[in-house]
Design a protein around this motif. Structure first.
Motif, PDB file in Angstrom:
ATOM      1  N   SER A   1      34.678  45.851  47.607  1.00 32.87           N
ATOM      2  CA  SER A   1      34.346  45.049  46.424  1.00 32.87           C
ATOM      3  C   SER A   1      35.496  44.084  46.211  1.00 32.87           C
ATOM      4  O   SER A   1      36.665  44.483  46.294  1.00 32.87           O
ATOM      5  CB  SER A   1      34.198  45.992  45.233  1.00 32.87           C
ATOM      6  OG  SER A   1      34.301  45.274  44.032  1.00 32.87           O
ATOM      7  N   GLY A   2      35.181  42.822  45.943  1.00 38.04           N
ATOM      8  CA  GLY A   2      36.230  41.813  45.846  1.00 38.04           C
ATOM      9  C   GLY A   2      37.333  42.210  44.874  1.00 38.04           C
ATOM     10  O   GLY A   2      38.523  42.197  45.218  1.00 38.04           O
ATOM     11  N   SER A   3      36.932  42.599  43.660  1.00 40.18           N
ATOM     12  CA  SER A   3      37.936  42.893  42.638  1.00 40.18           C
ATOM     13  C   SER A   3      38.776  44.127  42.985  1.00 40.18           C
ATOM     14  O   SER A   3      39.848  44.328  42.410  1.00 40.18           O
ATOM     15  CB  SER A   3      37.268  43.066  41.278  1.00 40.18           C
ATOM     16  OG  SER A   3      36.264  44.059  41.343  1.00 40.18           O
TER      17      SER A   3
ATOM     18  N   ALA B   1      40.132  40.913  34.942  1.00 42.89           N
ATOM     19  CA  ALA B   1      40.588  39.585  35.350  1.00 42.89           C
ATOM     20  C   ALA B   1      40.812  38.686  34.142  1.00 42.89           C
ATOM     21  O   ALA B   1      39.988  38.639  33.224  1.00 42.89           O
ATOM     22  CB  ALA B   1      39.578  38.957  36.295  1.00 42.89           C
TER      23      ALA B   1
ATOM     24  N   MET C   1      32.823  30.960  32.914  1.00 40.73           N
ATOM     25  CA  MET C   1      32.106  31.713  33.953  1.00 40.73           C
ATOM     26  C   MET C   1      30.701  32.062  33.454  1.00 40.73           C
ATOM     27  O   MET C   1      29.716  31.899  34.183  1.00 40.73           O
ATOM     28  CB  MET C   1      32.873  32.980  34.320  1.00 40.73           C
ATOM     29  CG  MET C   1      32.124  33.885  35.293  1.00 40.73           C
ATOM     30  SD  MET C   1      32.982  35.431  35.650  1.00 40.73           S
ATOM     31  CE  MET C   1      32.728  36.353  34.132  1.00 40.73           C
TER      32      MET C   1
ATOM     33  N   SER D   1      26.995  42.316  40.307  1.00 42.55           N
ATOM     34  CA  SER D   1      27.827  41.123  40.493  1.00 42.55           C
ATOM     35  C   SER D   1      27.527  40.411  41.819  1.00 42.55           C
ATOM     36  O   SER D   1      27.579  39.184  41.890  1.00 42.55           O
ATOM     37  CB  SER D   1      29.311  41.483  40.400  1.00 42.55           C
ATOM     38  OG  SER D   1      29.646  42.477  41.326  1.00 42.55           O
TER      39      SER D   1
ATOM     40  N   LYS E   1      38.836  34.717  36.377  1.00 39.75           N
ATOM     41  CA  LYS E   1      37.799  35.504  37.048  1.00 39.75           C
ATOM     42  C   LYS E   1      37.522  35.097  38.494  1.00 39.75           C
ATOM     43  O   LYS E   1      37.622  33.920  38.843  1.00 39.75           O
ATOM     44  CB  LYS E   1      36.471  35.376  36.297  1.00 39.75           C
ATOM     45  CG  LYS E   1      36.525  35.717  34.825  1.00 39.75           C
ATOM     46  CD  LYS E   1      36.797  37.172  34.582  1.00 39.75           C
ATOM     47  CE  LYS E   1      36.754  37.493  33.085  1.00 39.75           C
ATOM     48  NZ  LYS E   1      37.253  38.864  32.814  1.00 39.75           N
ATOM     49  N   TYR E   2      37.131  36.080  39.262  1.00 39.52           N
ATOM     50  CA  TYR E   2      36.539  35.892  40.597  1.00 39.52           C
ATOM     51  C   TYR E   2      35.038  35.776  40.377  1.00 39.52           C
ATOM     52  O   TYR E   2      34.417  36.701  39.875  1.00 39.52           O
ATOM     53  CB  TYR E   2      36.899  37.111  41.441  1.00 39.52           C
ATOM     54  CG  TYR E   2      35.931  37.537  42.529  1.00 39.52           C
ATOM     55  CD1 TYR E   2      35.446  36.626  43.473  1.00 39.52           C
ATOM     56  CD2 TYR E   2      35.554  38.875  42.633  1.00 39.52           C
ATOM     57  CE1 TYR E   2      34.587  37.052  44.481  1.00 39.52           C
ATOM     58  CE2 TYR E   2      34.698  39.309  43.639  1.00 39.52           C
ATOM     59  CZ  TYR E   2      34.212  38.397  44.551  1.00 39.52           C
ATOM     60  OH  TYR E   2      33.362  38.825  45.544  1.00 39.52           O
ATOM     61  N   TRP E   3      34.477  34.618  40.714  1.00 42.05           N
ATOM     62  CA  TRP E   3      33.012  34.495  40.607  1.00 42.05           C
ATOM     63  C   TRP E   3      32.523  33.584  41.737  1.00 42.05           C
ATOM     64  O   TRP E   3      32.771  32.383  41.724  1.00 42.05           O
ATOM     65  CB  TRP E   3      32.575  33.975  39.224  1.00 42.05           C
ATOM     66  CG  TRP E   3      31.102  34.209  38.986  1.00 42.05           C
ATOM     67  CD1 TRP E   3      30.114  33.272  38.931  1.00 42.05           C
ATOM     68  CD2 TRP E   3      30.463  35.482  38.805  1.00 42.05           C
ATOM     69  NE1 TRP E   3      28.893  33.886  38.733  1.00 42.05           N
ATOM     70  CE2 TRP E   3      29.084  35.244  38.648  1.00 42.05           C
ATOM     71  CE3 TRP E   3      30.930  36.812  38.772  1.00 42.05           C
ATOM     72  CZ2 TRP E   3      28.155  36.281  38.455  1.00 42.05           C
ATOM     73  CZ3 TRP E   3      30.001  37.834  38.583  1.00 42.05           C
ATOM     74  CH2 TRP E   3      28.643  37.566  38.415  1.00 42.05           C
TER      75      TRP E   3
ATOM     76  N   ARG F   1      42.458  43.793  43.981  1.00 43.13           N
ATOM     77  CA  ARG F   1      43.509  43.682  42.965  1.00 43.13           C
ATOM     78  C   ARG F   1      43.919  45.037  42.400  1.00 43.13           C
ATOM     79  O   ARG F   1      44.963  45.148  41.756  1.00 43.13           O
ATOM     80  CB  ARG F   1      43.028  42.773  41.807  1.00 43.13           C
ATOM     81  CG  ARG F   1      42.661  41.344  42.249  1.00 43.13           C
ATOM     82  CD  ARG F   1      42.313  40.487  41.043  1.00 43.13           C
ATOM     83  NE  ARG F   1      41.317  41.121  40.201  1.00 43.13           N
ATOM     84  CZ  ARG F   1      40.118  40.618  39.895  1.00 43.13           C
ATOM     85  NH1 ARG F   1      39.768  39.411  40.338  1.00 43.13           N
ATOM     86  NH2 ARG F   1      39.285  41.273  39.132  1.00 43.13           N
TER      87      ARG F   1
ATOM     88  N   ASP G   1      33.348  40.384  31.325  1.00 50.21           N
ATOM     89  CA  ASP G   1      32.945  40.384  32.735  1.00 50.21           C
ATOM     90  C   ASP G   1      31.423  40.325  32.851  1.00 50.21           C
ATOM     91  O   ASP G   1      30.764  39.893  31.924  1.00 50.21           O
ATOM     92  CB  ASP G   1      33.580  41.586  33.438  1.00 50.21           C
ATOM     93  CG  ASP G   1      35.078  41.380  33.553  1.00 50.21           C
ATOM     94  OD1 ASP G   1      35.480  40.356  34.125  1.00 50.21           O
ATOM     95  OD2 ASP G   1      35.840  42.209  33.017  1.00 50.21           O
ATOM     96  N   ALA G   2      30.889  40.769  33.974  1.00 54.54           N
ATOM     97  CA  ALA G   2      29.448  40.648  34.195  1.00 54.54           C
ATOM     98  C   ALA G   2      28.721  41.779  33.468  1.00 54.54           C
ATOM     99  O   ALA G   2      28.115  42.664  34.078  1.00 54.54           O
ATOM    100  CB  ALA G   2      29.144  40.662  35.685  1.00 54.54           C
TER     101      ALA G   2
ATOM    102  N   MET H   1      26.463  36.645  41.566  1.00 57.12           N
ATOM    103  CA  MET H   1      27.284  35.581  42.166  1.00 57.12           C
ATOM    104  C   MET H   1      26.438  34.693  43.073  1.00 57.12           C
ATOM    105  O   MET H   1      26.510  33.462  42.992  1.00 57.12           O
ATOM    106  CB  MET H   1      28.413  36.186  43.004  1.00 57.12           C
ATOM    107  CG  MET H   1      29.561  36.721  42.190  1.00 57.12           C
ATOM    108  SD  MET H   1      30.913  37.238  43.256  1.00 57.12           S
ATOM    109  CE  MET H   1      31.706  38.442  42.181  1.00 57.12           C
TER     110      MET H   1
ATOM    111  N   SER I   1      33.469  49.100  40.442  1.00 57.05           N
ATOM    112  CA  SER I   1      33.780  49.282  41.840  1.00 57.05           C
ATOM    113  C   SER I   1      35.257  49.050  42.140  1.00 57.05           C
ATOM    114  O   SER I   1      35.763  49.530  43.142  1.00 57.05           O
ATOM    115  CB  SER I   1      32.934  48.302  42.621  1.00 57.05           C
ATOM    116  OG  SER I   1      32.956  47.052  41.977  1.00 57.05           O
TER     117      SER I   1
HETATM  118  O1  PMV Z   1      34.337  42.827  42.600  1.00 57.41           O
HETATM  119  P1  PMV Z   1      32.959  42.608  42.060  1.00 57.41           P
HETATM  120  O2  PMV Z   1      31.977  42.272  43.124  1.00 57.41           O
HETATM  121  O3  PMV Z   1      32.512  43.759  41.213  1.00 57.41           O
HETATM  122  O4  PMV Z   1      33.005  41.322  41.081  1.00 57.41           O
HETATM  123  C1  PMV Z   1      33.789  41.253  39.908  1.00 57.41           C
HETATM  124  C2  PMV Z   1      33.377  40.096  39.084  1.00 57.41           C
HETATM  125  C3  PMV Z   1      33.985  39.991  37.709  1.00 57.41           C
HETATM  126  O5  PMV Z   1      34.313  41.266  37.193  1.00 57.41           O
HETATM  127  C4  PMV Z   1      32.968  39.344  36.765  1.00 57.41           C
HETATM  128  C5  PMV Z   1      35.220  39.094  37.688  1.00 57.41           C
HETATM  129  C6  PMV Z   1      36.500  39.678  38.237  1.00 57.41           C
HETATM  130  O6  PMV Z   1      37.311  38.886  38.739  1.00 57.41           O
HETATM  131  O7  PMV Z   1      36.737  40.887  38.157  1.00 57.41           O
END
Ligand code: PMV
Length: 315
Positions: A140-142, A17, A244, A193, A20-22, A145, A284-285, A197, A108
């Motif tokens: 997983s949110g990311s 990202a 972030m 994450s 970022k998604y946070w 994408r 990232d995280a 979050m 993920s």
């Molecule tokens: O999709 P997750 O739950 O692994 O969260 C991803 C969080 C970050 O990698 C930190 C930011 C992002 O947008 O990918």
């Protein structure tokens, strides 16, 4: 509706990202607090094969995974959502990552995207990108994408049921765009994450400003993409990532993914930039750094950062 084949298989790229998604506004549906924008990593990611079977089995990079291992638990819990589509089948899932799992990159994102695509292949679903993106988002949110190549925006959406929270490609390819991976530590993340979050949203005073900043950064990055303005893109992506991390550090207990080596390299990026090299970073995280630069500077960046793994996302 499903017309089952013997085996489904698919590849999905990893993504990084730039905005970022946070933070989640709905934990069950993985609905984000803010929209985000990423770049997919071309042929680096996950290949997954799935076949119905009498008993569940999970393999990662050729090795069987214990069913009580976190990776298997998460994979099988996700498959629970789809078993009824396949006559309540059990599954054998084989996942191959061609990017080091430890680097926090084969995360993920590519995994759940590849799994959704493999299921769609197995069932002959014929769903469009938006629907597949929403299904991957549930894992997983990311991952929402990782359904697409190139630059991708995940629209946060506003519907409580998540039906408008999906990702889509934005902007045309940028063939000169490069990403460098600085693998600084392969230590396992202390906090995943999801928990990270939640802790940030619940306890960080600085998080209150995050949604507004993310919204503004996303618009700036989109504009920079369309204008091919690398400096604005890099600057905004770097500040977005460090902001972030600031929200994380202001949580309680403090959430500090940055290791001493990370800080050292952040300073180094600032130094080489002050010396005229156009390179920016994102994190990232986890403790590893991703560098952003253009093809013209590939040699210079590689010699400034020994051990850098350079990726051409459009190669
Ligand atoms: O999709 P997750 O739950 O692994 O969260 C991803 C969080 C970050 O990698 C930190 C930011 C992002 O947008 O990918």
């Amino acid at each position: 509706q499903t017309s089952m084949r013997e085996c489904g298989s698919a590849f999905a790229p990893s993504n990084i990202a730039l905005c970022k998604y946070w933070g989640k506004r709905d934990a069950a549906l993985n609905l984000p607090v803010n929209s985000s924008l990423s770049i997919s990593l071309g042929d680096l990611g996950t290949r997954t094969e799935i076949r119905p079977s009498d008993a569940d089995a999970v393999y990662l990079n050729g090795e069987p995974v214990a069913l009580d291992d976190a990776f298997a638990v998460r994979t099988l819990a996700f498959l629970d959502l789809f078993r009824s589509e396949f006559g309540n089948a059990s599954f054998v899932v084989r996942t191959e990552n061609n990017i080091p799992t430890a680097a926090g990159l084969a995360s993920s994102a590519s995994g759940f995207a590849a799994l959704v695509l493999a299921l769609a292949d197995l069932g002959g679903w014929g769903l469009g990108g938006r629907m597949l993106s929403m299904l991957a988002r549930l894992g997983s949110g990311s991952a929402s994408r990782s359904l697409f190549e190139g630059f991708v925006q995940w629209y946060m959406g506003t519907c409580p049921d998540g039906s408008d929270s999906f990702a889509e490609p934005v902007s045309k390819p940028w063939p000169e765009f490069r990403i460098g991976i600085l693998e600084l530590s392969s230590a396992r993340k202390p906090v995943g994450s999801r928990d990270g979050m939640n802790r940030t949203v619940e306890t960080s005073e600085l998080y209150k400003n995050w949604p507004a900043q993310a919204t503004a950064d996303l618009e700036t990055i989109r504009g920079a993409l369309f204008a091919r303005d690398f400096q604005t893109l890099g600057k905004t992506a770097e500040r977005n990532a460090l902001s972030m991390h600031a929200t994380m550090m202001a949580a309680w207990p403090p959430l500090i993914y940055l290791q001493p080596e990370t800080i050292e390299q952040i300073h180094k990026v600032q130094r080489v930039r002050a010396d005229g090299l156009e390179v920016y970073l994102t994190i990232d995280a986890g403790p590893n750094i991703k560098l952003l630069f253009l093809e013209d500077n590939e040699q210079a960046v590689a010699s400034a950062f020994p051990g850098l793994q350079t990726i051409n996302p459009f190669g």
